[in-house]
Design a protein around this motif. Sequence first.
Motif, short mmCIF file in Angstrom:
data_model
loop_
_atom_site.label_atom_id
_atom_site.label_comp_id
_atom_site.label_asym_id
_atom_site.label_seq_id
_atom_site.Cartn_x
_atom_site.Cartn_y
_atom_site.Cartn_z
N THR A 268 0.82 -1.21 0.00
CA THR A 268 0.00 0.00 0.00
C THR A 268 0.86 1.26 0.00
OG1 THR A 268 -0.18 -0.16 2.42
CG2 THR A 268 -1.96 -1.10 1.13
N ALA A 269 2.02 1.22 0.67
CA ALA A 269 2.92 2.38 0.65
C ALA A 269 3.42 2.65 -0.76
CB ALA A 269 4.09 2.16 1.61
N SER A 270 3.73 1.60 -1.50
CA SER A 270 4.20 1.79 -2.88
C SER A 270 3.07 2.31 -3.77
CB SER A 270 4.77 0.48 -3.44
OG SER A 270 3.77 -0.52 -3.53
N VAL A 271 1.85 1.86 -3.54
CA VAL A 271 0.71 2.39 -4.31
C VAL A 271 0.51 3.87 -3.98
CG1 VAL A 271 -1.79 2.27 -4.62
CG2 VAL A 271 -0.45 0.17 -4.54
N ALA A 272 0.63 4.23 -2.70
CA ALA A 272 0.52 5.64 -2.31
C ALA A 272 1.57 6.49 -3.01
CB ALA A 272 0.64 5.78 -0.80
N PHE A 371 -9.84 5.39 -6.36
CA PHE A 371 -9.58 4.01 -5.93
C PHE A 371 -8.13 3.82 -5.49
CE2 PHE A 371 -13.56 3.54 -8.13
CZ PHE A 371 -14.20 2.52 -7.43
N ALA A 372 -7.17 4.27 -6.29
CA ALA A 372 -5.76 4.04 -5.94
C ALA A 372 -5.37 4.81 -4.68
CB ALA A 372 -4.87 4.45 -7.11
N PHE A 373 -5.70 6.08 -4.63
CA PHE A 373 -5.31 6.95 -3.51
C PHE A 373 -6.06 6.56 -2.23
CE2 PHE A 373 -5.27 10.63 -0.82
CZ PHE A 373 -4.13 11.34 -1.13
N ASN A 374 -7.36 6.50 -2.31
CA ASN A 374 -8.17 6.30 -1.11
C ASN A 374 -8.04 4.90 -0.54
OD1 ASN A 374 -9.12 8.92 -1.34
ND2 ASN A 374 -10.90 8.33 -2.54
N VAL A 375 -8.07 3.89 -1.39
CA VAL A 375 -8.00 2.52 -0.89
C VAL A 375 -6.64 2.25 -0.25
CG1 VAL A 375 -8.12 0.08 -1.53
CG2 VAL A 375 -9.74 1.72 -2.50
N SER A 376 -5.57 2.89 -0.76
CA SER A 376 -4.26 2.69 -0.14
C SER A 376 -4.25 3.22 1.28
CB SER A 376 -3.17 3.36 -0.98
OG SER A 376 -3.31 4.76 -1.01
N ASP A 377 -4.97 4.30 1.55
CA ASP A 377 -5.08 4.81 2.93
C ASP A 377 -5.78 3.79 3.82
OD1 ASP A 377 -3.78 7.22 2.69
OD2 ASP A 377 -5.57 8.33 2.14
N GLY A 394 2.16 8.61 9.25
CA GLY A 394 3.27 9.47 8.88
C GLY A 394 4.10 8.89 7.76
N VAL A 395 4.34 7.58 7.80
CA VAL A 395 5.13 6.93 6.76
C VAL A 395 4.39 6.98 5.42
CG1 VAL A 395 6.07 4.72 5.97
CG2 VAL A 395 6.41 5.45 8.33
N ILE A 396 3.10 6.69 5.44
CA ILE A 396 2.31 6.75 4.20
C ILE A 396 2.30 8.18 3.65
CG2 ILE A 396 -0.05 6.65 3.30
CD1 ILE A 396 1.15 3.96 3.41
N LEU A 498 -0.39 -5.75 -6.06
CA LEU A 498 -0.33 -7.21 -5.94
C LEU A 498 0.32 -7.64 -4.64
CD1 LEU A 498 0.70 -8.12 -9.61
CD2 LEU A 498 -1.60 -8.08 -8.60
N LEU A 499 1.28 -6.84 -4.14
CA LEU A 499 1.91 -7.15 -2.86
C LEU A 499 0.90 -7.09 -1.72
CD1 LEU A 499 5.32 -5.24 -2.99
CD2 LEU A 499 4.96 -7.72 -3.02
N ALA A 500 -0.11 -6.25 -1.88
CA ALA A 500 -1.12 -6.07 -0.82
C ALA A 500 -2.27 -7.05 -0.97
CB ALA A 500 -1.65 -4.63 -0.85
N SER A 501 -2.03 -8.19 -1.57
CA SER A 501 -3.11 -9.13 -1.86
C SER A 501 -3.67 -9.78 -0.61
CB SER A 501 -2.63 -10.22 -2.82
OG SER A 501 -1.52 -10.90 -2.27
#
Length: 519
Positions: A268-272, A371-377, A394-396, A498-501
């Motif tokens: 999720t951090a990488s998607v953010a 979808f990409a921004f919000n779901v990663s949060d 903070g990291v995100i 895919l890592l966040a599966s």
Amino acid sequence: MRERDGGGWATVAAMSVANVVISLDFLGLTVVLPAIGRDLGGSNGTLEWIVNAYMLALAAPLVAAGRLGDLFGRRRVMTIGIAVFAAGSLAAGLAPSTNVLIGARAVQGLGAALVTATSLSIVSDAFPPERRGTAIGVWSATGAIGAAVGPLVAGFVATALSWRWLFLLNAPLAAFAAVFVLTTVRESRDETAPRNLDIAGLLSVTGGLALLVYALVEGPVRGWSSPAVVLGLVGAVALLVLFIVVERRDAAPLVDLDLFRGRAYVGTASVAFVANIAFATTMFFLTLYFQEVRDLTPAATGVAFLAFTVPLAVASPVAGWSVRRVSPAALMGFGLSVLVGSFLVFGSIDVHSRVTLALIGLFLAGIGQAFAFNVSDVAAMDAVASEKAGVASGVISGARQVGSLFGLAAAGAVFKVAEQRSLTHHLSSAGVRLTPGARHDLTTAISGSAEAERRLRHLAPTLAHEVEHLVDVLFTSAFRVTMLTLAVITAVGITGALLASSRPHRGTRAPLPPAPARR
């Protein structure tokens, strides 16, 4: 004050107000920079640092600010951040010189960092897991919408009043936000953490991120091989490596590195990171396209961005609601895929294209970001224990800001190279050989500088029109290359989804793997 007790949506409202106050200022400034230059003077480099000082002060302390919220209370740190931002805004609005304005912008950035690093964790804490997705979706949408309408608001304010009012209006808005936060948000912190603060970790991560941000913003200006940029990058790597070493040995680290042992959180951090590359570059280059090529006014540009903000506002709560019914990995992958589609649309724009084509791309970008921004949060907060929400937030947030800076720096470099190659191609095709001085003048015209505009006004109308048309052709040619490059970067980012599966069950949090014993 939690959602199940009826106070959760009041918390979202309070965080949304704070989010809008911060984000309105973010891109609104770009519209009023020319007016600031005329009023206070200063070189282009000085005006750039009015933007860069804010970004540097915002990005560097984000990780530390999230941990401070965990230790000393997230509402307390949030309120202090709003107060600092208000003070910086007041100083910026009254600044008698560019140097004072740059300092005030740095104060604004520090305040924004405290707000940004704690607001996500506050929203997350106010809701049980099954309600959290929708709440974070609404909160995220307000920030993105605030940033997107910033140019519209700034354009109208600067035209009707003065550029100073863009900053002066922040002060009463921030005061209202602070009162709202204090009266609606309950205090929360990490009760399991020792009360001592990891000073070595705080200094190393903040210094490392500060040098990294400095190098990213100065690289396109000074050149990536310049001593200042190289030293900045080397220093950033050294300090961030030192930070990792310090955190692994500290009994009470600033950042629990076990966060990064969870595949879902890393994904999720990488998607953010990638989502903010897409957001920052879309807003920046489309603003230039609308105003430099399509000759739209700042206010009309803000209206055009409604094609982005309306679908973003509508789809964000839907994305948050869907996260409990569909795999977050699938939703983030869908969002990034739609963003790839938006960049492909932008990559088809040429000098003769209608504005409608850009609006279609913006519409797709709004859906994709929802979808990409919000779901990663949501997925990031679900991947960690609630007491670690502050540092995880903070990291995100740090990943997002570094993504914005990296994206703008990388895209700017690609754009410059593509623009120069297009210029060389057009000159060769026309059989034109320019002297170094003439090439410099033409390159200056391409850059859109005030000096170039002054020279164009003194040319014969027919010749001026031909030069302006060539500048537009070169811009759109480089714009297409840049957008297609960003499509590739965003497509690669789908691997982060895919890592966040692995998906936590409803009402639970994804467990982290056991940490190895520290020596």
